[in-house]
Design a protein around this motif. Structure first.
Motif: not given
Length: 297
Positions: A210-214, A220-227, A231-234, A271-273
């Motif tokens: 569930n972590d998106w804050f870190n 800043n790179s899409d290569a290490v962006t978690p789901i 989803l927050v950006r979407i 994000a949950t399933l």
């Protein structure tokens, strides 16, 4: 009244109560799935319905328009969750085992040290400077793992578990037989501690998943962006699109077909399933770990 029939009736009542309670816990998530599959026009006209008039996959199709980025972000999250959970469980278990032993001379000191950093957290700015300036992990996948690789709360759980569920007689017997501390820990303590390790692993996996804050802080790179961060950006983009449609801007006509409401629920499902599906596997380890090992009288 026969005491056995009274006990059977009581068990039946409690079983029915637990069944109703379980269904009430599952109902909200099922409702979210239904709304995510509801046509946007039906939500606008009729509101949220348990059984919509028209079904559609438009919200999930909109999410899939990101293509490989979604799958790559999902892979990043799986890697971070698995590796981070393993590291956290290993570090927390070994630390907790050391401070749970009565013959460890510095047990009180390291217990106080763990509690001290739990009570007096350094804050976000020092942690950011350490991760980015000292460790140079900016835009590095390890920036999503290392800040949560050690959990004081998990240490306290495992310390209590080792003290109450790992008998000193077994450890002393192994030492008499010539086993070293590493062998005792890996061959005897770990099998007995499966329920505790499974518990802290579940807590840790939920935290990593569930972590998106870190990710917002260190990447800043899409290569290490978690789901989750993707989803927050979407979701933020959807909010911006909604504002543009409400303001009637020039792009409003082209944006009117975006399922702004249904996609919010689709984001929750995505994000949950996956993490919810892991609960049965952890439950299996809970039950198995309770029957492993013991002291023979």
């Amino acid at each position: 009244m026969d005491i056995r029939s009274f006990g059977a009736g009581t068990n039946l009542v409690f079983n029915i109560f637990l069944l109703i309670f379980s269904l009430s816990c599952l109902f909200p998530f099922f409702f979210i799935i239904v709304v995510s599959l509801t046509q946007e026009a039906d939500i606008t006209l009729y509101g949220y319905q348990f059984w919509p008039k028209h079904w559609t996959m438009a919200s999930y199709q909109h999410l899939s328009n990101s293509g490989s980025q979604v799958f790559h972000a999902f892979g990043v999250t799986v890697f971070v969750t698995v590796v981070g959970t393993v590291i956290n469980a290993m570090c927390s278990s070994t630390y907790a085992y050391a401070i749970s032993r009565r013959d460890f001379a510095f047990a009180k000191f390291f217990t106080f040290f763990a509690l001290l950093q739990m009570l007096f957290a350094p804050g976000m700015v020092p942690q950011y400077l350490i991760v980015t300036q000292m460790l140079h992990l900016k835009d590095n996948i390890w920036a999503l793992i290392l800040p949560s690789a050690f959990g004081v709360y998990n240490v306290l759980i495992m310390r209590s578990f080792f003290k109450t569920s790992v008998p000193e007689e077994i450890i002393e017997a192994a030492r008499i037989d010539g086993a070293g501390e590493l062998r005792i820990f890996s061959k005897i303590v770990i099998p007995l501690a499966v329920p505790g390790i499974a518990t802290i692993s579940l807590f840790t996996a939920l935290g990593y998943w569930n972590d998106w804050f870190n990710a917002m802080l260190y990447t800043n790179s899409d290569a290490v962006t978690p789901i989750q961060y993707l989803l927050v950006r979407i979701q933020n983009n959807i909010s911006m699109l909604t504002q543009q449609m409400q303001s009637g801007g020039s792009a409003a006509a082209g944006l009117s077909e975006v399922p702004t409401e249904a996609i919010r629920f689709a984001v929750v499902v995505v994000a949950t399933l996956p993490i919810a599906l892991t609960y049965p596997f952890f439950q299996k380890h809970f039950v198995k770990g309770l029957t492993v090992g013991g002291v023979k009288g």
